[in-house]
Scaffold this motif. Structure first.
Motif, PDB file in Angstrom:
ATOM      1  N   LEU A   1       5.540 -23.334  -8.338  1.00  0.00           N
ATOM      2  CA  LEU A   1       5.108 -22.509  -7.187  1.00  0.00           C
ATOM      3  C   LEU A   1       3.713 -22.543  -6.798  1.00  0.00           C
ATOM      4  O   LEU A   1       2.924 -22.896  -7.437  1.00  0.00           O
ATOM      5  N   PRO A   2       3.475 -22.442  -5.711  1.00  0.00           N
ATOM      6  CA  PRO A   2       2.000 -22.454  -5.139  1.00  0.00           C
ATOM      7  C   PRO A   2       1.192 -21.255  -6.013  1.00  0.00           C
ATOM      8  O   PRO A   2       1.830 -20.481  -6.324  1.00  0.00           O
ATOM      9  N   ASP A   3      -0.134 -21.416  -6.099  1.00  0.00           N
ATOM     10  CA  ASP A   3      -1.050 -20.681  -6.799  1.00  0.00           C
ATOM     11  C   ASP A   3      -0.947 -19.172  -6.167  1.00  0.00           C
ATOM     12  O   ASP A   3      -0.934 -18.203  -6.927  1.00  0.00           O
ATOM     13  N   ASP A   4      -0.912 -19.043  -4.898  1.00  0.00           N
ATOM     14  CA  ASP A   4      -0.922 -17.705  -4.502  1.00  0.00           C
ATOM     15  C   ASP A   4       0.514 -16.955  -4.169  1.00  0.00           C
ATOM     16  O   ASP A   4       0.350 -15.876  -3.379  1.00  0.00           O
ATOM     17  N   PHE A   5       1.534 -17.542  -4.492  1.00  0.00           N
ATOM     18  CA  PHE A   5       2.971 -17.337  -4.257  1.00  0.00           C
ATOM     19  C   PHE A   5       2.933 -15.506  -4.671  1.00  0.00           C
ATOM     20  O   PHE A   5       3.543 -14.935  -3.820  1.00  0.00           O
ATOM     21  N   PHE A   6       2.704 -15.350  -5.942  1.00  0.00           N
ATOM     22  CA  PHE A   6       2.903 -13.932  -6.236  1.00  0.00           C
ATOM     23  C   PHE A   6       1.966 -12.987  -5.538  1.00  0.00           C
ATOM     24  O   PHE A   6       2.339 -11.779  -5.415  1.00  0.00           O
ATOM     25  N   GLU A   7       0.818 -13.324  -5.382  1.00  0.00           N
ATOM     26  CA  GLU A   7       0.019 -12.380  -4.655  1.00  0.00           C
ATOM     27  C   GLU A   7       0.356 -12.161  -3.382  1.00  0.00           C
ATOM     28  O   GLU A   7       0.348 -11.209  -2.764  1.00  0.00           O
ATOM     29  N   LYS A   8       0.933 -13.150  -2.502  1.00  0.00           N
ATOM     30  CA  LYS A   8       1.403 -13.094  -1.109  1.00  0.00           C
ATOM     31  C   LYS A   8       2.729 -12.028  -1.288  1.00  0.00           C
ATOM     32  O   LYS A   8       2.713 -11.074  -0.333  1.00  0.00           O
ATOM     33  N   ARG A   9       3.726 -12.211  -2.193  1.00  0.00           N
ATOM     34  CA  ARG A   9       4.711 -11.418  -2.279  1.00  0.00           C
ATOM     35  C   ARG A   9       4.422 -10.268  -2.422  1.00  0.00           C
ATOM     36  O   ARG A   9       4.960  -9.036  -2.049  1.00  0.00           O
ATOM     37  N   GLN A  10       3.322  -9.914  -3.202  1.00  0.00           N
ATOM     38  CA  GLN A  10       2.980  -8.382  -3.626  1.00  0.00           C
ATOM     39  C   GLN A  10       2.345  -7.664  -2.393  1.00  0.00           C
ATOM     40  O   GLN A  10       2.645  -6.737  -2.162  1.00  0.00           O
ATOM     41  N   ARG A  11       1.376  -8.508  -1.813  1.00  0.00           N
ATOM     42  CA  ARG A  11       1.081  -7.852  -0.412  1.00  0.00           C
ATOM     43  C   ARG A  11       2.144  -7.580   0.411  1.00  0.00           C
ATOM     44  O   ARG A  11       1.948  -6.634   1.105  1.00  0.00           O
ATOM     45  N   ALA A  12       3.053  -8.427   0.787  1.00  0.00           N
ATOM     46  CA  ALA A  12       4.007  -8.406   1.704  1.00  0.00           C
ATOM     47  C   ALA A  12       4.905  -7.034   1.287  1.00  0.00           C
ATOM     48  O   ALA A  12       5.487  -6.351   2.172  1.00  0.00           O
ATOM     49  N   ASN A  13       4.985  -6.933   0.021  1.00  0.00           N
ATOM     50  CA  ASN A  13       5.760  -5.739  -0.433  1.00  0.00           C
ATOM     51  C   ASN A  13       5.420  -4.323  -0.447  1.00  0.00           C
ATOM     52  O   ASN A  13       5.916  -3.613  -0.635  1.00  0.00           O
ATOM     53  N   ALA A  14       3.987  -4.389  -0.197  1.00  0.00           N
ATOM     54  CA  ALA A  14       3.332  -3.157  -0.061  1.00  0.00           C
ATOM     55  C   ALA A  14       3.672  -2.273   0.763  1.00  0.00           C
ATOM     56  O   ALA A  14       3.687  -2.846   2.206  1.00  0.00           O
ATOM     57  N   PRO A  15       3.723  -0.956   0.831  1.00  0.00           N
ATOM     58  CA  PRO A  15       4.421  -0.074   1.721  1.00  0.00           C
ATOM     59  C   PRO A  15       3.265   0.056   2.789  1.00  0.00           C
ATOM     60  O   PRO A  15       2.012   0.013   2.289  1.00  0.00           O
ATOM     61  N   LYS A  16       3.559   0.103   4.084  1.00  0.00           N
ATOM     62  CA  LYS A  16       2.595  -0.121   5.148  1.00  0.00           C
ATOM     63  C   LYS A  16       1.527   1.021   5.170  1.00  0.00           C
ATOM     64  O   LYS A  16       0.381   1.061   5.182  1.00  0.00           O
ATOM     65  N   GLU A  17       2.091   2.413   4.604  1.00  0.00           N
ATOM     66  CA  GLU A  17       1.339   3.511   4.723  1.00  0.00           C
ATOM     67  C   GLU A  17       0.231   3.376   3.702  1.00  0.00           C
ATOM     68  O   GLU A  17      -0.743   3.833   3.835  1.00  0.00           O
ATOM     69  N   LYS A  18       0.517   2.938   2.388  1.00  0.00           N
ATOM     70  CA  LYS A  18      -0.415   2.550   1.434  1.00  0.00           C
ATOM     71  C   LYS A  18      -1.465   1.685   1.847  1.00  0.00           C
ATOM     72  O   LYS A  18      -2.678   1.771   1.481  1.00  0.00           O
ATOM     73  N   ARG A  19      -1.136   0.545   2.496  1.00  0.00           N
ATOM     74  CA  ARG A  19      -2.247  -0.606   3.153  1.00  0.00           C
ATOM     75  C   ARG A  19      -3.212   0.196   4.143  1.00  0.00           C
ATOM     76  O   ARG A  19      -4.368   0.116   4.110  1.00  0.00           O
ATOM     77  N   GLU A  20      -2.633   1.079   5.069  1.00  0.00           N
ATOM     78  CA  GLU A  20      -3.276   1.916   5.895  1.00  0.00           C
ATOM     79  C   GLU A  20      -4.558   2.804   5.114  1.00  0.00           C
ATOM     80  O   GLU A  20      -5.682   2.988   5.623  1.00  0.00           O
ATOM     81  N   GLU A  21      -3.874   3.693   4.046  1.00  0.00           N
ATOM     82  CA  GLU A  21      -4.752   4.402   3.395  1.00  0.00           C
ATOM     83  C   GLU A  21      -5.949   4.024   2.800  1.00  0.00           C
ATOM     84  O   GLU A  21      -7.007   4.424   2.651  1.00  0.00           O
TER      85      GLU A  21
END
Length: 115
Positions: free
Chosen positions: A68-88
């Motif tokens: 797997l690419p080095d940033d695979f898990f980081e990207k997936r974690q960011r993509a799965n974060a709820p939008k409200e949490k990212r905005e907060e």
């Protein structure tokens, strides 16, 4: 008959040659669970290790991390974060930055007055 296309097969090509057949199958199953079924690394390692009787699990994990690419898990974690949490978090960071700027301004004004 139509063959199903699996996304994990693309990552299997990144692996070095694996002599142990059970280990190869365990790595393939782990990649399948992580990529196509979107399971966690811990779950995928545990499942494939039990099914293909490969110990220690670290052997599978090392090969999966090579595939797997080095940033695979980081990207997936960011993509799965709820939008409200990212905005907060963005609002919190902005507010903190403003407070730090105000504190710096206050300290520098006190320094200017004392000289």
């Amino acid at each position: 008959m139509k063959n199903k296309v699996y996304k994990y097969e693309k990552y299997m090509k990144n692996l070095p040659y694996i002599k142990d057949v059970q280990l190869y199958k365990a790595v393939g199953m782990t990649l399948y669970l992580i990529i196509d079924v979107e399971r966690s690394l811990k779950f995928a390692l545990s499942s494939s290790s039990k099914k293909h009787i490969v110990k220690p699990v670290k052997r599978i994990e090392d090969l999966v991390r090579i595939a797997l690419p080095d940033d695979f898990f980081e990207k997936r974690q960011r993509a799965n974060a709820p939008k409200e949490k990212r905005e907060e978090a963005a609002v919190r960071h902005r507010t903190l930055k403003e407070m730090e700027d105000q504190a710096e301004s206050h300290i520098s004004s006190m320094r200017d007055k004392s000289t």
